[in-house]
Enzyme design. Structure first.
Site, PDB file in Angstrom:
ATOM      1  N   HIS A 169      -0.057 -13.073   1.010  1.00  0.00           N
ATOM      2  CA  HIS A 169      -1.385 -12.939   0.391  1.00  0.00           C
ATOM      3  C   HIS A 169      -2.391 -13.873   1.073  1.00  0.00           C
ATOM      4  CE1 HIS A 169       1.167 -11.831  -3.283  1.00  0.00           C
ATOM      5  NE2 HIS A 169       0.519 -10.728  -2.979  1.00  0.00           N
TER       6      HIS A 169
ATOM      7  N   ASP B  33       3.087  -2.854   2.614  1.00  0.00           N
ATOM      8  CA  ASP B  33       3.080  -1.669   1.768  1.00  0.00           C
ATOM      9  C   ASP B  33       2.383  -0.556   2.552  1.00  0.00           C
ATOM     10  OD1 ASP B  33       4.265  -2.862  -0.628  1.00  0.00           O
ATOM     11  OD2 ASP B  33       2.436  -4.050  -0.675  1.00  0.00           O
TER      12      ASP B  33
ATOM     13  N   ARG C  51       8.974 -10.343  -4.617  1.00  0.00           N
ATOM     14  CA  ARG C  51      10.312 -10.041  -5.148  1.00  0.00           C
ATOM     15  C   ARG C  51      11.415 -10.895  -4.533  1.00  0.00           C
ATOM     16  NH1 ARG C  51       7.893  -4.920  -5.138  1.00  0.00           N
ATOM     17  NH2 ARG C  51       7.671  -4.169  -7.264  1.00  0.00           N
TER      18      ARG C  51
HETATM   19  O1  PAF Z   1      -0.297  -4.297  -3.552  1.00  0.00           O
HETATM   20  C1  PAF Z   1      -0.492  -4.693  -4.725  1.00  0.00           C
HETATM   21  O2  PAF Z   1      -0.254  -5.849  -5.072  1.00  0.00           O
HETATM   22  C2  PAF Z   1      -1.020  -3.714  -5.748  1.00  0.00           C
HETATM   23  O3  PAF Z   1      -0.468  -2.454  -5.595  1.00  0.00           O
HETATM   24  C3  PAF Z   1      -2.562  -3.640  -5.801  1.00  0.00           C
HETATM   25  C4  PAF Z   1      -3.137  -3.100  -4.495  1.00  0.00           C
HETATM   26  C5  PAF Z   1      -3.125  -5.036  -6.074  1.00  0.00           C
HETATM   27  C6  PAF Z   1      -3.026  -2.719  -6.927  1.00  0.00           C
HETATM   28  O4  PAF Z   1      -2.581  -3.151  -8.168  1.00  0.00           O
END
Ligand code: PAF
Length: 283
Positions: free
Chosen positions: A37, A150, A187
């Site tokens: 992040h 993702d 996770r």
């Molecule tokens: O990738 C994520 O953490 C979630 O799918 C998101 C994009 C914040 C939407 O809830």
């Protein structure tokens, strides 16, 4: 860093920033912030004067068998990490303000969301695009950063932007990996230390596929079989899917054509944890 919980207040701040000609970059998360992040925040900083980070554990993207209540919510730690990463606004709404009692409009994805994560997690991508659209409307970004980890989500969001004519540019952030190649994920904390070190096998599978393509093996099914065998021979590791897809349509690919880009998608069960990973592979 200012913490905002009210959608109306966040929207008013974003509008004011826009009127002051500030470029807004948004990073959307479900909290439990990690290095991955923070790399998205760094990228947002490059293209935007103001960075908004959203933390919202979206109930609508959890499948019927997934445990929403068990999802980690280390809020204080997230606040400290966001602050040190240079986030300007942390938007962290309550579920009731995003989905009030009479909420009834949801978006529906198409074929891009039908396979892989969409198939294994019914309703997941409809929940994702609905909340992402709401968060776009609340934070009014010029740029939004999403992780390549993702990959299917990223493709679905790019499709959302194109289909609904949203004036937002999407930046894809490369996967951040632990030392053994395991993709960084919220996770990973559920893995035992033994599982965590063995989980490097998933990345080794991606590297093996890259090597086989470089050796001109063009039968993608053969490569998939080899990768599946590598993973299943690790005790406790069970592949849910391993598949090559066309990198833009996400349609499964069986043979490798020269000069094309494919993506190897993997989901692997390790005990109660389900890990996903992927790698872009050029022929
Ligand atoms: O990738 C994520 O953490 C979630 O799918 C998101 C994009 C914040 C939407 O809830």
């Amino acid at each position: 860093m200012q913490i905002i919980t009210d959608p109306g207040q966040m929207q008013a701040i974003a509008e004011k920033l826009r009127l002051n000609r500030q470029l807004i970059g948004v990073v959307m998360t479900m909290g439990a912030l990690h290095e991955g992040h923070l790399s998205l925040v760094k990228l947002a900083r490059k293209s935007a004067g103001t960075v908004i980070l959203t933390i919202f554990v979206n109930p609508r993207q959890f499948g019927p068998t997934e445990d929403l209540l068990r999802y980690p919510r280390p809020f204080e730690q997230d606040v400290a990490l966001a602050k040190s990463a240079g986030v300007d606004y942390l938007f962290s709404p309550e579920a009731g303000s995003i989905y009030p009692e009479h909420f009834q409009t949801t978006l529906e994805c198409g074929t891009l969301a039908a396979r892989f994560e969409g198939e294994q997690r019914p309703g997941h991508f409809n929940g994702v695009v609905t909340v992402v659209t709401k968060l776009f409307n609340i934070t009014k970004p010029h740029t939004a950063i999403f992780g390549e980890k993702d990959a299917q989500q990223l493709a679905v969001i790019r499709q959302l932007i194109a289909d609904l004519n949203m004036d937002i540019s999407i930046v894809a952030a490369p996967i951040v990996r632990e030392e053994n190649g395991l993709a960084v994920s919220s996770r990973n904390i559920y893995l035992s230390s033994q599982e965590r070190s063995a989980a490097g096998i998933i990345y080794q599978g991606i590297c093996h596929a890259e090597k086989r393509i470089a050796e001109h093996e063009n039968n993608l099914q053969t490569i998939v079989k080899e990768v599946k065998e590598m993973i299943s021979s690790t005790p406790g590791f069970h592949p849910a899917y391993v598949s090559f897809v066309d990198d833009t349509t996400f349609q499964p690919a069986e043979t490798a054509d020269a000069g094309k880009e494919y993506r190897l998608l993997l989901a692997v069960h390790v005990g109660k944890v389900r890990l996903i990973d992927n790698g872009k592979i050029r022929t």
